[in-house]
Design a protein around this motif. Structure first.
Motif, PDB file in Angstrom:
ATOM      1  N   PRO A   1      -0.399  14.892 -10.936  1.00 11.35           N
ATOM      2  CA  PRO A   1       0.612  14.579 -11.352  1.00 11.35           C
ATOM      3  C   PRO A   1       1.790  14.683  -9.938  1.00 11.35           C
ATOM      4  O   PRO A   1       1.368  15.073  -9.171  1.00 11.35           O
ATOM      5  CB  PRO A   1       1.671  15.161 -12.458  1.00 11.35           C
ATOM      6  N   VAL A   2       2.381  13.710 -10.283  1.00 11.09           N
ATOM      7  CA  VAL A   2       3.819  13.608  -9.383  1.00 11.09           C
ATOM      8  C   VAL A   2       4.614  15.498  -9.726  1.00 11.09           C
ATOM      9  O   VAL A   2       5.589  14.691 -10.564  1.00 11.09           O
ATOM     10  CB  VAL A   2       4.510  12.153  -8.967  1.00 11.09           C
ATOM     11  N   ALA A   3       5.610  14.990  -8.558  1.00  6.64           N
ATOM     12  CA  ALA A   3       6.652  16.424  -9.479  1.00  6.64           C
ATOM     13  C   ALA A   3       7.988  15.420  -9.699  1.00  6.64           C
ATOM     14  O   ALA A   3       8.146  14.429  -8.638  1.00  6.64           O
ATOM     15  CB  ALA A   3       7.245  17.586  -7.465  1.00  6.64           C
ATOM     16  N   PRO A   4       8.764  15.881 -10.297  1.00 11.23           N
ATOM     17  CA  PRO A   4       9.884  15.475 -10.692  1.00 11.23           C
ATOM     18  C   PRO A   4      11.106  15.277 -10.061  1.00 11.23           C
ATOM     19  O   PRO A   4      11.300  16.199  -8.717  1.00 11.23           O
ATOM     20  CB  PRO A   4      10.188  15.754 -12.157  1.00 11.23           C
ATOM     21  N   SER A   5      11.744  13.739  -9.848  1.00  9.62           N
ATOM     22  CA  SER A   5      12.878  14.341  -8.494  1.00  9.62           C
ATOM     23  C   SER A   5      14.091  13.761  -9.657  1.00  9.62           C
ATOM     24  O   SER A   5      14.216  13.282 -10.731  1.00  9.62           O
ATOM     25  CB  SER A   5      12.620  13.419  -7.791  1.00  9.62           C
ATOM     26  N   SER A   6      15.439  13.700  -8.763  1.00 13.68           N
ATOM     27  CA  SER A   6      16.705  13.894  -9.888  1.00 13.68           C
ATOM     28  C   SER A   6      16.621  12.230  -9.378  1.00 13.68           C
ATOM     29  O   SER A   6      15.879  11.811  -8.286  1.00 13.68           O
ATOM     30  CB  SER A   6      17.693  14.258  -8.711  1.00 13.68           C
ATOM     31  N   THR A   7      16.725  11.815 -10.489  1.00 13.55           N
ATOM     32  CA  THR A   7      16.826  10.364 -10.860  1.00 13.55           C
ATOM     33  C   THR A   7      17.787   9.731 -12.289  1.00 13.55           C
ATOM     34  O   THR A   7      18.047  10.319 -12.995  1.00 13.55           O
ATOM     35  CB  THR A   7      15.938   9.697 -11.162  1.00 13.55           C
ATOM     36  N   VAL A   8      17.529   8.125 -12.764  1.00 11.21           N
ATOM     37  CA  VAL A   8      18.420   7.900 -13.350  1.00 11.21           C
ATOM     38  C   VAL A   8      17.719   7.646 -14.625  1.00 11.21           C
ATOM     39  O   VAL A   8      16.639   6.917 -14.520  1.00 11.21           O
ATOM     40  CB  VAL A   8      19.920   7.216 -13.085  1.00 11.21           C
TER      41      VAL A   8
ATOM     42  N   GLY B   1      14.257  23.844  -6.249  1.00  8.63           N
ATOM     43  CA  GLY B   1      13.110  22.602  -6.725  1.00  8.63           C
ATOM     44  C   GLY B   1      12.577  23.743  -7.629  1.00  8.63           C
ATOM     45  O   GLY B   1      10.980  23.323  -8.360  1.00  8.63           O
ATOM     46  N   LYS B   2      13.035  23.936  -8.467  1.00 14.43           N
ATOM     47  CA  LYS B   2      12.603  24.662  -9.671  1.00 14.43           C
ATOM     48  C   LYS B   2      13.116  23.684 -11.277  1.00 14.43           C
ATOM     49  O   LYS B   2      12.222  23.832 -12.181  1.00 14.43           O
ATOM     50  CB  LYS B   2      13.916  26.534  -9.839  1.00 14.43           C
ATOM     51  N   ARG B   3      14.148  23.189 -11.426  1.00 10.89           N
ATOM     52  CA  ARG B   3      14.024  22.468 -12.414  1.00 10.89           C
ATOM     53  C   ARG B   3      14.400  21.118 -11.475  1.00 10.89           C
ATOM     54  O   ARG B   3      14.831  20.605 -10.451  1.00 10.89           O
ATOM     55  CB  ARG B   3      15.080  22.650 -13.151  1.00 10.89           C
ATOM     56  N   VAL B   4      14.742  20.012 -12.878  1.00  6.33           N
ATOM     57  CA  VAL B   4      15.624  18.785 -12.939  1.00  6.33           C
ATOM     58  C   VAL B   4      17.187  18.728 -13.870  1.00  6.33           C
ATOM     59  O   VAL B   4      15.837  18.871 -15.291  1.00  6.33           O
ATOM     60  CB  VAL B   4      14.355  17.374 -12.518  1.00  6.33           C
ATOM     61  N   ALA B   5      17.936  18.288 -13.771  1.00 10.72           N
ATOM     62  CA  ALA B   5      18.925  18.571 -14.883  1.00 10.72           C
ATOM     63  C   ALA B   5      19.156  17.498 -14.902  1.00 10.72           C
ATOM     64  O   ALA B   5      19.732  16.751 -14.098  1.00 10.72           O
ATOM     65  CB  ALA B   5      19.671  20.064 -14.405  1.00 10.72           C
ATOM     66  N   PHE B   6      19.411  17.054 -15.438  1.00  3.08           N
ATOM     67  CA  PHE B   6      19.851  15.761 -16.552  1.00  3.08           C
ATOM     68  C   PHE B   6      21.712  16.230 -17.548  1.00  3.08           C
ATOM     69  O   PHE B   6      21.020  17.104 -18.462  1.00  3.08           O
ATOM     70  CB  PHE B   6      19.525  15.116 -17.557  1.00  3.08           C
ATOM     71  N   ALA B   7      22.404  14.993 -16.900  1.00  2.49           N
ATOM     72  CA  ALA B   7      23.888  14.655 -18.011  1.00  2.49           C
ATOM     73  C   ALA B   7      22.927  13.427 -18.371  1.00  2.49           C
ATOM     74  O   ALA B   7      22.424  12.847 -18.474  1.00  2.49           O
ATOM     75  CB  ALA B   7      25.155  14.546 -17.251  1.00  2.49           C
TER      76      ALA B   7
ATOM     77  N   TYR C   1      20.861   3.715 -26.093  1.00  8.29           N
ATOM     78  CA  TYR C   1      21.798   4.792 -26.238  1.00  8.29           C
ATOM     79  C   TYR C   1      23.053   5.399 -25.736  1.00  8.29           C
ATOM     80  O   TYR C   1      23.204   5.878 -25.068  1.00  8.29           O
ATOM     81  CB  TYR C   1      21.698   5.292 -27.743  1.00  8.29           C
ATOM     82  N   VAL C   2      21.759   6.128 -24.703  1.00  6.79           N
ATOM     83  CA  VAL C   2      22.297   7.146 -23.649  1.00  6.79           C
ATOM     84  C   VAL C   2      21.659   6.563 -22.454  1.00  6.79           C
ATOM     85  O   VAL C   2      20.730   5.776 -22.047  1.00  6.79           O
ATOM     86  CB  VAL C   2      21.171   8.327 -24.121  1.00  6.79           C
ATOM     87  N   ARG C   3      22.335   7.410 -21.224  1.00 10.83           N
ATOM     88  CA  ARG C   3      21.694   7.041 -19.628  1.00 10.83           C
ATOM     89  C   ARG C   3      21.754   8.458 -19.288  1.00 10.83           C
ATOM     90  O   ARG C   3      22.665   9.910 -20.007  1.00 10.83           O
ATOM     91  CB  ARG C   3      23.200   6.693 -19.254  1.00 10.83           C
ATOM     92  N   LEU C   4      20.302   9.003 -19.053  1.00 13.09           N
ATOM     93  CA  LEU C   4      20.550  10.548 -18.613  1.00 13.09           C
ATOM     94  C   LEU C   4      20.245  11.010 -16.952  1.00 13.09           C
ATOM     95  O   LEU C   4      19.876   9.216 -15.984  1.00 13.09           O
ATOM     96  CB  LEU C   4      18.959  10.937 -19.040  1.00 13.09           C
ATOM     97  N   GLU C   5      21.212  11.139 -15.843  1.00 11.41           N
ATOM     98  CA  GLU C   5      22.096  11.273 -14.806  1.00 11.41           C
ATOM     99  C   GLU C   5      21.768  12.350 -14.461  1.00 11.41           C
ATOM    100  O   GLU C   5      22.498  13.202 -15.533  1.00 11.41           O
ATOM    101  CB  GLU C   5      23.148  10.237 -14.357  1.00 11.41           C
ATOM    102  N   PRO C   6      21.529  12.612 -12.823  1.00  7.39           N
ATOM    103  CA  PRO C   6      21.561  14.407 -12.388  1.00  7.39           C
ATOM    104  C   PRO C   6      23.104  14.760 -12.981  1.00  7.39           C
ATOM    105  O   PRO C   6      23.901  13.994 -12.188  1.00  7.39           O
ATOM    106  CB  PRO C   6      21.617  14.134 -11.022  1.00  7.39           C
TER     107      PRO C   6
ATOM    108  N   THR D   1       8.407   9.802 -21.548  1.00  8.46           N
ATOM    109  CA  THR D   1       8.467   8.895 -21.045  1.00  8.46           C
ATOM    110  C   THR D   1       7.756   8.905 -19.618  1.00  8.46           C
ATOM    111  O   THR D   1       7.238   8.681 -19.048  1.00  8.46           O
ATOM    112  CB  THR D   1       9.517   7.582 -21.313  1.00  8.46           C
ATOM    113  N   TYR D   2       9.399   9.324 -18.606  1.00  9.44           N
ATOM    114  CA  TYR D   2       8.940   9.883 -17.303  1.00  9.44           C
ATOM    115  C   TYR D   2       8.032  11.028 -17.304  1.00  9.44           C
ATOM    116  O   TYR D   2       7.230  10.678 -16.290  1.00  9.44           O
ATOM    117  CB  TYR D   2      10.701  10.479 -17.387  1.00  9.44           C
ATOM    118  N   ALA D   3       7.949  12.018 -17.872  1.00  8.73           N
ATOM    119  CA  ALA D   3       6.936  13.292 -17.854  1.00  8.73           C
ATOM    120  C   ALA D   3       5.419  12.031 -18.148  1.00  8.73           C
ATOM    121  O   ALA D   3       4.597  12.076 -17.224  1.00  8.73           O
ATOM    122  CB  ALA D   3       7.193  13.868 -18.825  1.00  8.73           C
ATOM    123  N   PHE D   4       5.535  11.441 -18.622  1.00  8.74           N
ATOM    124  CA  PHE D   4       3.764  11.149 -19.332  1.00  8.74           C
ATOM    125  C   PHE D   4       3.320   9.883 -18.437  1.00  8.74           C
ATOM    126  O   PHE D   4       2.591   9.574 -16.848  1.00  8.74           O
ATOM    127  CB  PHE D   4       3.906  10.612 -20.597  1.00  8.74           C
ATOM    128  N   ASP D   5       4.564   8.960 -18.188  1.00  8.06           N
ATOM    129  CA  ASP D   5       4.170   7.452 -17.873  1.00  8.06           C
ATOM    130  C   ASP D   5       4.956   7.510 -15.923  1.00  8.06           C
ATOM    131  O   ASP D   5       3.708   6.492 -15.860  1.00  8.06           O
ATOM    132  CB  ASP D   5       4.496   6.399 -18.741  1.00  8.06           C
TER     133      ASP D   5
END
Length: 217
Positions: free
Chosen positions: A25-32, A90-96, A37-42, A147-151
Motif C-alpha cells: 500500500p501507499v503511504a498517505p499524504s496531505s490531500t483534500v 511523516g508520522k500522521r496525516v491530519a485533516f480539518a 456534507y464535508v470537506r477534509l483538508e490538511p 475510502t481513502y485508506a482502502f480504495d
C-alpha cells in the motif's frame, strides 16, 4: 479473530485473496477529500479559531483524546502545532473537517501509524463539536477516510484504538462494521486501549451501509 497477534497473519495472508489490492500500500499524504456534507483538508493553524468555536472548552468533546481540553485558542493552537509537526515528520496525516454548508471547521481526524509491510493503517484523534455528533458530517467523514485508506491507498486493514470506558465511540465504530480484535498490552503509565479492526474483505458492506445512511439524510 480475537487476538492481536492474529491480525498480522490474517492481513499477510490476504494478498492472494484481494486481487485489486496493491502488493504494497501507499503511504498517505496531505490531500483534500471532498464529500457532499464535508470537506477534509490538511489541518492548518488557520483552522484554530473555527475549531475552538466548535469544540473548545468542552470537556466532553476532549474526554477521550490524548490532548487536554483547550481552554483558550492559544492552547488549541499548541495542540494543532504538534499535529502539524507530526505531519512534517511523516508520522500522521491530519485533516480539518469543514462543514460544506457553513464553510467552517467543525472537527478533525487523522491517519497515522501505517505499516505498509503488513497493510495496516490507523484512524484516530477524531473529534467533532458536540453540535455535529451523530450527523451526516460525522458519517461522511468516516466514509471519506476509509475510502481513502482502502480504495486509494490500498491498505488491507483499518484500525481504531479506543478507551474501554469510551462506550459511545465503541458503539459508533461497531455500527459501521468494525470488530473488536483484542486489547493492546498494558504500558506502565498509559491506559490499555481496545483495538477494533476492519479488514478489506469487510469494507464493501461497510461502505454500502455508510452510503445508504448518507442517502437517507
Amino acid at each position: 479473530m480475537t487476538e492481536l497477534a492474529d491480525l498480522a497473519l490474517a492481513v499477510g495472508g490476504m494478498s492472494g485473496m484481494l486481487g485489486s489490492v496493491p502488493a504494497m500500500p501507499v503511504a498517505p499524504s496531505s490531500t483534500v477529500l471532498e464529500g457532499r456534507y464535508v470537506r477534509l483538508e490538511p489541518l492548518a493553524e488557520s483552522h484554530v479559531p473555527a475549531l475552538f468555536g466548535a469544540g473548545g472548552r468542552d470537556d466532553e468533546v476532549w474526554r477521550w483524546l490524548s490532548a487536554p481540553t483547550p481552554g483558550t485558542e492559544a492552547e488549541l493552537r499548541q495542540i494543532v502545532s504538534r499535529r502539524i509537526k507530526d505531519v512534517d515528520d511523516g508520522k500522521r496525516v491530519a485533516f480539518a473537517v469543514l462543514a460544506r454548508d457553513e464553510g467552517t471547521a467543525i472537527g478533525a481526524t487523522n491517519l497515522h501509524s501505517w505499516h505498509r509491510a503488513d497493510g495496516r493503517i490507523e484512524i484516530g484523534g477524531t473529534w467533532f463539536g458536540r453540535k455535529w455528533w451523530r450527523t451526516a458530517a460525522n458519517t461522511e467523514t468516516k466514509l471519506l477516510t476509509m475510502t481513502y485508506a482502502f480504495d486509494t491507498l490500498g491498505y488491507a486493514a483499518v484500525v481504531w484504538r479506543i478507551s474501554p470506558q469510551n462506550v459511545r465511540s465503541q458503539e459508533a465504530i461497531t455500527r459501521i462494521g468494525a470488530n473488536l480484535d483484542g486489547r493492546e498490552p498494558q504500558v506502565i503509565g498509559e491506559p490499555s486501549l481496545l483495538v477494533y479492526t476492519m479488514l478489506r474483505t469487510e469494507w464493501p458492506a461497510a461502505k454500502a451501509h455508510l452510503s445508504e445512511r448518507l442517502a437517507r439524510t
